[in-house]
Design a protein around this motif. Structure first.
Motif, PDB file in Angstrom:
ATOM      1  N   GLY A 174      49.588  45.638  28.953  1.00  0.00           N
ATOM      2  CA  GLY A 174      49.024  44.567  28.140  1.00  0.00           C
ATOM      3  C   GLY A 174      49.777  44.447  26.834  1.00  0.00           C
ATOM      4  N   LYS A 175      49.460  43.409  26.083  1.00  0.00           N
ATOM      5  CA  LYS A 175      50.092  43.204  24.772  1.00  0.00           C
ATOM      6  C   LYS A 175      49.043  43.050  23.700  1.00  0.00           C
ATOM      7  N   LEU A 176      49.211  43.807  22.606  1.00  0.00           N
ATOM      8  CA  LEU A 176      48.293  43.696  21.471  1.00  0.00           C
ATOM      9  C   LEU A 176      48.547  42.419  20.686  1.00  0.00           C
ATOM     10  N   TYR A 177      47.702  42.162  19.714  1.00  0.00           N
ATOM     11  CA  TYR A 177      47.792  40.970  18.857  1.00  0.00           C
ATOM     12  C   TYR A 177      49.158  40.846  18.200  1.00  0.00           C
ATOM     13  N   ASP A 178      49.833  42.020  17.947  1.00  0.00           N
ATOM     14  CA  ASP A 178      51.122  42.002  17.233  1.00  0.00           C
ATOM     15  C   ASP A 178      52.308  42.170  18.184  1.00  0.00           C
ATOM     16  N   GLY A 179      52.028  42.092  19.497  1.00  0.00           N
ATOM     17  CA  GLY A 179      53.106  42.154  20.476  1.00  0.00           C
ATOM     18  C   GLY A 179      53.386  43.540  21.030  1.00  0.00           C
ATOM     19  N   THR A 180      52.760  44.566  20.469  1.00  0.00           N
ATOM     20  CA  THR A 180      52.943  45.930  20.980  1.00  0.00           C
ATOM     21  C   THR A 180      52.488  46.020  22.436  1.00  0.00           C
ATOM     22  N   SER A 181      53.318  46.653  23.275  1.00  0.00           N
ATOM     23  CA  SER A 181      52.939  46.854  24.678  1.00  0.00           C
ATOM     24  C   SER A 181      52.013  48.055  24.803  1.00  0.00           C
ATOM     25  N   VAL A 182      50.999  47.912  25.619  1.00  0.00           N
ATOM     26  CA  VAL A 182      50.101  49.043  25.875  1.00  0.00           C
ATOM     27  C   VAL A 182      49.971  49.291  27.379  1.00  0.00           C
ATOM     28  N   LYS A 183      49.864  50.547  27.722  1.00  0.00           N
ATOM     29  CA  LYS A 183      49.711  50.982  29.118  1.00  0.00           C
ATOM     30  C   LYS A 183      48.218  51.174  29.377  1.00  0.00           C
ATOM     31  N   MET A 184      47.669  50.354  30.273  1.00  0.00           N
ATOM     32  CA  MET A 184      46.212  50.365  30.476  1.00  0.00           C
ATOM     33  C   MET A 184      45.842  51.057  31.787  1.00  0.00           C
ATOM     34  N   GLN A 185      44.677  51.659  31.769  1.00  0.00           N
ATOM     35  CA  GLN A 185      44.138  52.273  32.975  1.00  0.00           C
ATOM     36  C   GLN A 185      42.668  51.890  33.134  1.00  0.00           C
ATOM     37  N   ASN A 186      42.383  51.002  34.091  1.00  0.00           N
ATOM     38  CA  ASN A 186      40.993  50.754  34.464  1.00  0.00           C
ATOM     39  C   ASN A 186      40.618  51.789  35.521  1.00  0.00           C
ATOM     40  N   ILE A 187      39.516  52.459  35.303  1.00  0.00           N
ATOM     41  CA  ILE A 187      39.094  53.522  36.222  1.00  0.00           C
ATOM     42  C   ILE A 187      37.896  53.019  37.029  1.00  0.00           C
ATOM     43  N   ILE A 188      38.055  52.981  38.342  1.00  0.00           N
ATOM     44  CA  ILE A 188      37.015  52.416  39.218  1.00  0.00           C
ATOM     45  C   ILE A 188      36.490  53.511  40.143  1.00  0.00           C
ATOM     46  N   ALA A 189      35.225  53.863  39.961  1.00  0.00           N
ATOM     47  CA  ALA A 189      34.601  54.942  40.734  1.00  0.00           C
ATOM     48  C   ALA A 189      33.567  54.333  41.672  1.00  0.00           C
ATOM     49  N   SER A 190      33.785  54.488  42.972  1.00  0.00           N
ATOM     50  CA  SER A 190      32.940  53.812  43.957  1.00  0.00           C
ATOM     51  C   SER A 190      31.996  54.774  44.661  1.00  0.00           C
ATOM     52  N   TYR A 191      30.715  54.408  44.630  1.00  0.00           N
ATOM     53  CA  TYR A 191      29.664  55.117  45.371  1.00  0.00           C
ATOM     54  C   TYR A 191      29.388  54.302  46.625  1.00  0.00           C
ATOM     55  N   ASN A 192      29.229  54.972  47.768  1.00  0.00           N
ATOM     56  CA  ASN A 192      29.084  54.259  49.051  1.00  0.00           C
ATOM     57  C   ASN A 192      30.229  53.262  49.203  1.00  0.00           C
ATOM     58  N   SER A 193      31.438  53.775  49.174  1.00  0.00           N
ATOM     59  CA  SER A 193      32.584  52.865  49.082  1.00  0.00           C
ATOM     60  C   SER A 193      32.802  52.050  50.352  1.00  0.00           C
ATOM     61  N   ASP A 194      32.013  52.296  51.389  1.00  0.00           N
ATOM     62  CA  ASP A 194      32.159  51.500  52.614  1.00  0.00           C
ATOM     63  C   ASP A 194      31.003  50.527  52.821  1.00  0.00           C
ATOM     64  N   ILE A 195      30.193  50.333  51.801  1.00  0.00           N
ATOM     65  CA  ILE A 195      28.975  49.528  51.988  1.00  0.00           C
ATOM     66  C   ILE A 195      28.985  48.235  51.166  1.00  0.00           C
ATOM     67  N   VAL A 196      28.525  47.176  51.817  1.00  0.00           N
ATOM     68  CA  VAL A 196      28.251  45.882  51.187  1.00  0.00           C
ATOM     69  C   VAL A 196      26.771  45.610  51.443  1.00  0.00           C
ATOM     70  N   PRO A 197      26.003  45.019  50.555  1.00  0.00           N
ATOM     71  CA  PRO A 197      26.399  44.502  49.251  1.00  0.00           C
ATOM     72  C   PRO A 197      26.602  45.602  48.204  1.00  0.00           C
ATOM     73  N   ARG A 198      27.298  45.197  47.137  1.00  0.00           N
ATOM     74  CA  ARG A 198      27.608  46.124  46.062  1.00  0.00           C
ATOM     75  C   ARG A 198      27.171  45.544  44.717  1.00  0.00           C
TER      76      ARG A 198
END
Ligand code: AHN
Ligand code: ZN
Length: 327
Positions: free
Chosen positions: A85-109
């Motif tokens: 991503g890029k900050l307001y001043d143009g600095t590049s940032v390395k982002m990590q969204n962490i997604i933890a799934s319970y019952n990862s084979d089930i719908v609805p979620r």
């Protein structure tokens, strides 16, 4: 004389019917586990112990590993979505969204989410000398993740018939600082992690948009002297989710936190979840006295573990558990 046993058994039958009708209710109620606020507090403290989780820092990356490990230890399937991503001043940032799934084979979620990064600048601090100093973000960041961790710990031993994705969004809180001139008031400098996630949904994610019933964002859910008012984007996009959560909280006796009042609209990660096509609400704190503003530790050096309140964590955590178990 002969009549008595008959009448007696009739009474017993009636009582039994009455009882069984009652016990359905009680069983449902008691099935909901007790949210342990000491545990949640511990999860908040653990994140803060790394120091401020600001973008491109060692503390940030170490804490990411702690979050991944913790959700995995509760049996969830965890993926890390990496992006730039890029900050307001143009600095590049390395982002990590962490997604933890319970019952990862089930719908609805459903989605329960929070940001996990902390603000790089205490630009709202009373002391101007602190305006460039990073904050712990105990409430603003760690509290939502702490509540999610305690819920994940509790549900691992139960067989719920829905799936849950706990999403820890990165880079929410590096929006243009108040002292900067470039890109002032530009709302898209906030929520970089959830913007990235929303742009990628359908590409990167395991589930299609239609797998999700709704989402709930947690933002500043562990402070002192706070209330949760009904936030405007939440009311616009997902009024019945707002109703369900607020009604549950009030039924459980948390009406002192969950006020039946409308608050303002907040540019937050839930806007991105809605943009992705999943209706999502925001449980976000306002100061209980003014109600016009965020809590007074917001974006200050005082947003630290010393100002985390177990009762607030409990009110939010127990309400969410009740919602999940009655889904
Ligand atoms: C803005 O101030 C634009 N959004 C607030 C979202 C936020 C920041 N929540 C916590 N920190
Ligand atoms: Zn913030």
């Amino acid at each position: 004389m002969k009549q008595i046993p008959y009448i007696l058994s009739l009474i017993i039958m009636l009582l039994a019917c009455n009882n069984s009708a009652k016990s359905v209710e009680t069983v449902q109620e008691t099935n909901v586990p007790e949210f342990n606020s000491d545990n949640a507090y511990g999860f908040v403290a653990a994140q803060c112990s790394y120091g401020p989780r600001v973008m491109n820092s060692v503390a940030h990356d170490s804490c990411a590993q702690y979050i991944v490990d913790t959700f995995r230890s509760f049996g969830l399937d965890v993926i890390v979505q990496e992006g730039n991503g890029k900050l307001y001043d143009g600095t590049s940032v390395k982002m990590q969204n962490i997604i933890a799934s319970y019952n990862s084979d089930i719908v609805p979620r459903i989605i329960i989410c929070s940001h996990w990064d902390s603000r790089p600048w205490a630009d709202h601090d009373a002391d101007e000398a602190n305006h460039h100093t990073p904050i712990d973000g105990a409430n603003d960041g760690a509290s939502g993740v702490g509540v999610m961790m305690e819920i994940a710990r509790l549900i691992q031993s139960d067989t719920l018939n829905i799936g849950i994705d706990f999403i820890c969004f990165d880079a929410e809180d590096c929006g243009t600082p108040e002292w900067a001139e470039e890109n002032a008031n530009s709302s898209d400098t906030w929520c970089l992690g959830s913007q990235f996630w929303a742009n990628k949904i359908g590409e990167d994610s395991l589930f299609s948009i239609s797998s999700y019933k709704y989402g709930i964002l947690l933002d500043m859910v562990g402070g002192n002297e706070c209330v949760f008012q009904k936030e405007q984007y939440s009311l616009y996009y997902a009024p019945n989710v707002v109703d369900k959560v607020w009604a549950t909280a009030n039924r459980l006796g948390y009406g002192n936190y969950f006020k039946n009042e409308e608050g303002g609209g907040v540019t937050d990660d839930h806007v991105q979840v809605n943009r992705a096509g999943i209706r999502c609400i925001d449980i976000i704190a306002s100061d209980s006295k003014t109600k016009m503003h965020f809590p007074d530790t917001w974006h200050t050096m005082n947003d630290n573990i010393g100002n985390i309140n177990r009762q607030t964590l409990k009110a939010v955590g127990q309400t969410l558990l009740d919602v999940i178990y009655n889904e």
